[in-house]
Write an enzyme that holds these catalytic residues in place. Structure first.
Site, PDB file in Angstrom:
ATOM      1  N   TYR A 167      -2.853-120.311 -57.282  1.00 33.60           N
ATOM      2  CA  TYR A 167      -2.292-121.198 -58.309  1.00 33.60           C
ATOM      3  C   TYR A 167      -3.237-122.380 -58.563  1.00 33.60           C
ATOM      4  O   TYR A 167      -3.509-122.741 -59.720  1.00 33.60           O
ATOM      5  CB  TYR A 167      -0.932-121.656 -57.801  1.00 33.60           C
ATOM      6  CG  TYR A 167      -0.116-122.498 -58.743  1.00 33.60           C
ATOM      7  CD1 TYR A 167       0.524-121.931 -59.839  1.00 33.60           C
ATOM      8  CD2 TYR A 167       0.068-123.860 -58.509  1.00 33.60           C
ATOM      9  CE1 TYR A 167       1.299-122.705 -60.682  1.00 33.60           C
ATOM     10  CE2 TYR A 167       0.840-124.641 -59.337  1.00 33.60           C
ATOM     11  CZ  TYR A 167       1.454-124.057 -60.435  1.00 33.60           C
ATOM     12  OH  TYR A 167       2.226-124.829 -61.269  1.00 33.60           O
ATOM     13  N   LYS A 171      -5.047-123.222 -62.040  1.00 33.48           N
ATOM     14  CA  LYS A 171      -4.743-124.486 -62.713  1.00 33.48           C
ATOM     15  C   LYS A 171      -5.996-125.336 -62.926  1.00 33.48           C
ATOM     16  O   LYS A 171      -6.110-126.051 -63.918  1.00 33.48           O
ATOM     17  CB  LYS A 171      -3.686-125.265 -61.917  1.00 33.48           C
ATOM     18  CG  LYS A 171      -2.292-124.623 -61.975  1.00 33.48           C
ATOM     19  CD  LYS A 171      -1.851-124.403 -63.402  1.00 33.48           C
ATOM     20  CE  LYS A 171      -0.351-124.292 -63.583  1.00 33.48           C
ATOM     21  NZ  LYS A 171       0.009-123.937 -64.973  1.00 33.48           N
TER      22      LYS A 171
HETATM   23  P1  NAI Z   1       9.746-121.899 -65.059  1.00 26.11           P
HETATM   24  O1  NAI Z   1       9.622-120.752 -64.117  1.00 26.11           O
HETATM   25  O2  NAI Z   1      11.077-122.594 -65.176  1.00 26.11           O
HETATM   26  O3  NAI Z   1       9.318-121.452 -66.525  1.00 26.11           O
HETATM   27  C1  NAI Z   1       8.181-120.667 -66.767  1.00 26.11           C
HETATM   28  C2  NAI Z   1       8.516-119.708 -67.899  1.00 26.11           C
HETATM   29  O4  NAI Z   1       7.345-118.939 -68.189  1.00 26.11           O
HETATM   30  C3  NAI Z   1       9.621-118.726 -67.541  1.00 26.11           C
HETATM   31  O5  NAI Z   1      10.675-118.764 -68.492  1.00 26.11           O
HETATM   32  C4  NAI Z   1       8.911-117.366 -67.536  1.00 26.11           C
HETATM   33  O6  NAI Z   1       9.730-116.285 -67.979  1.00 26.11           O
HETATM   34  C5  NAI Z   1       7.750-117.623 -68.484  1.00 26.11           C
HETATM   35  N1  NAI Z   1       6.649-116.690 -68.244  1.00 26.11           N
HETATM   36  C6  NAI Z   1       6.131-116.326 -67.043  1.00 26.11           C
HETATM   37  N2  NAI Z   1       5.138-115.442 -67.208  1.00 26.11           N
HETATM   38  C7  NAI Z   1       5.017-115.236 -68.547  1.00 26.11           C
HETATM   39  C8  NAI Z   1       4.148-114.429 -69.326  1.00 26.11           C
HETATM   40  N3  NAI Z   1       3.219-113.653 -68.747  1.00 26.11           N
HETATM   41  N4  NAI Z   1       4.273-114.469 -70.677  1.00 26.11           N
HETATM   42  C9  NAI Z   1       5.230-115.250 -71.255  1.00 26.11           C
HETATM   43  N5  NAI Z   1       6.089-116.014 -70.555  1.00 26.11           N
HETATM   44  C10 NAI Z   1       5.976-116.015 -69.218  1.00 26.11           C
HETATM   45  O7  NAI Z   1       8.599-122.930 -64.654  1.00 26.11           O
HETATM   46  P2  NAI Z   1       8.333-124.471 -65.045  1.00 26.11           P
HETATM   47  O8  NAI Z   1       8.489-125.275 -63.839  1.00 26.11           O
HETATM   48  O9  NAI Z   1       9.054-124.833 -66.287  1.00 26.11           O
HETATM   49  O10 NAI Z   1       6.764-124.407 -65.316  1.00 26.11           O
HETATM   50  C11 NAI Z   1       6.155-124.539 -66.595  1.00 26.11           C
HETATM   51  C12 NAI Z   1       4.667-124.759 -66.396  1.00 26.11           C
HETATM   52  O11 NAI Z   1       4.445-125.991 -65.708  1.00 26.11           O
HETATM   53  C13 NAI Z   1       3.981-123.689 -65.570  1.00 26.11           C
HETATM   54  O12 NAI Z   1       2.693-123.442 -66.091  1.00 26.11           O
HETATM   55  C14 NAI Z   1       3.874-124.327 -64.203  1.00 26.11           C
HETATM   56  O13 NAI Z   1       2.840-123.760 -63.436  1.00 26.11           O
HETATM   57  C15 NAI Z   1       3.619-125.761 -64.583  1.00 26.11           C
HETATM   58  N6  NAI Z   1       3.924-126.720 -63.533  1.00 26.11           N
HETATM   59  C16 NAI Z   1       5.212-126.955 -63.183  1.00 26.11           C
HETATM   60  C17 NAI Z   1       5.495-127.883 -62.189  1.00 26.11           C
HETATM   61  C18 NAI Z   1       6.882-128.250 -61.811  1.00 26.11           C
HETATM   62  O14 NAI Z   1       7.042-129.179 -60.980  1.00 26.11           O
HETATM   63  N7  NAI Z   1       7.920-127.585 -62.349  1.00 26.11           N
HETATM   64  C19 NAI Z   1       4.412-128.564 -61.461  1.00 26.11           C
HETATM   65  C20 NAI Z   1       3.086-128.276 -61.958  1.00 26.11           C
HETATM   66  C21 NAI Z   1       2.882-127.380 -62.958  1.00 26.11           C
END
Ligand code: NAI
Length: 304
Positions: A167, A171
């Site tokens: 990851y 990132k």
């Molecule tokens: P989440 O798991 O709630 O949402 C991610 C969404 O991306 C999900 O709805 C999933 O179905 C969709 N997804 C996954 N693979 C996919 C693909 N191949 N094509 C299309 N859609 C796809 O996660 P969250 O927390 O909302 O994360 C959003 C972004 O923020 C991510 O890139 C994550 O790595 C990043 N992030 C989040 C943090 C946090 O504290 N929540 C911290 C640092 C980064």
């Protein structure tokens, strides 16, 4: 104070069926954007068949609130998927003004136990996924002479977090992509910035302590994303931390260092290590050429 308004703008948010992406999509639509809500609908680790429901539910929410949105269920990690996500925006609304590359999965393992499939899957969705969607979007933005791209990195890459080499690498790769794309987009009024979010979502529910999970609402991250995607934002290449009401900038800085007039020995490096490794007086450079000034100005030290 001017208002952040997306009336007449077309936005794509990947991974917008849940978590941060869902909130970005709702707020963009509330502020007037026509939004493509992309989500594959898989499990947190990217496994499973995928489902249309997560994207459909967000589109319904937007429409109920009087906004405009179209669902897309493609996988960001494939070239066809990326092209089709952008095509969805072009077919429905004719252009792309704003792209938030947000889709993500998580497969944490300590490095010695990290199997190649768990390395590849995470790199594919985050890093390749950013490339696959951003490229066709960038081409359209270039034609229109306007674009706002927000990519999603993480402090796990920029700073480091145990058990997340896959990851963290993905990132940091995304941050590197943005460092370069900001230069290529500059003359077309395309700004490329980097979000470093932290919020309670399914991605972090077993990582954060329960009290932190409750208080770190996604709604705290969204305002920073909206500003970075706005017409008013003239900055490019910034990494912005957003969490729980805290907002700040991180970026890679270069320390002043030292310069030898002749090839030094390893012992010379050791002797001067404090000055070489110091970040005191460090500077941010927007492109590699800017560093030459600092190289030329570095204090000259003598070989022993
Ligand atoms: P989440 O798991 O709630 O949402 C991610 C969404 O991306 C999900 O709805 C999933 O179905 C969709 N997804 C996954 N693979 C996919 C693909 N191949 N094509 C299309 N859609 C796809 O996660 P969250 O927390 O909302 O994360 C959003 C972004 O923020 C991510 O890139 C994550 O790595 C990043 N992030 C989040 C943090 C946090 O504290 N929540 C911290 C640092 C980064």
């Amino acid at each position: 104070m001017s208002k952040v308004d997306f009336t007449g703008r077309v936005a794509i948010v990947t991974g917008a069926g849940a978590g941060l992406g869902r909130d970005y999509a709702l707020e963009l639509a509330k502020r007037g954007a026509k939004v493509v809500v992309n989500d594959l609908g898989g499990a947190r680790d990217g496994s499973g068949e995928g489902a249309s429901a997560p994207a459909d539910v967000v589109v319904e929410e937007i429409k109920k609130a009087g906004g405009e949105a179209t669902a897309n269920y493609d996988n960001v990690a494939t070239v066809d998927g990326g092209e089709n996500i952008v095509k969805t925006a072009l077919d429905a609304y004719g252009k792309v003004d704003v792209l938030i590359c947000n889709a993500g999965i998580l497969r944490d393992k300590s490095f010695a136990k990290l199997e190649p499939e768990n390395w590849d899957a995470v790199i594919a969705v985050h890093l390749r996924g950013t490339y696959c969607v951003a490229k066709p979007a960038f081409i359209n933005m270039k034609e229109n002479g306007y674009g706002r791209i927000l990519v999603t990195s993480s402090s796990s890459g920029v700073i480091g977090n145990f058990g997340q080499t896959n990851y963290g690498a993905a990132k940091m790769g995304i941050a590197g992509l943005a460092n370069v794309l900001k230069l290529e987009g500059a003359k077309y009024n395309i700004k490329v910035n980097v979000m470093l979010p932290s919020a309670g979502t399914r991605m972090t529910e077993d990582v954060m302590p329960p009290e932190a999970f409750e208080s770190m609402k996604v709604e705290y991250v969204t305002p920073a994303a909206m500003y970075l995607c706005s017409e008013q934002c003239q900055d490019t290449g910034l990494y912005i931390n957003a969490m729980s009401g805290y907002y700040s900038r991180s970026n890679i800085m270069t320390g002043p260092g030292v310069r030898f007039e002749d090839v030094p020995t390893a012992e010379d490096i050791m002797e001067n290590w404090e000055a070489i490794s110091s970040l005191e007086g460090a500077q941010y450079f927007g492109q590699t050429g800017e560093m030459m000034g600092m190289v030329m100005k570095a204090p000259v030290v003598k070989k022993s």
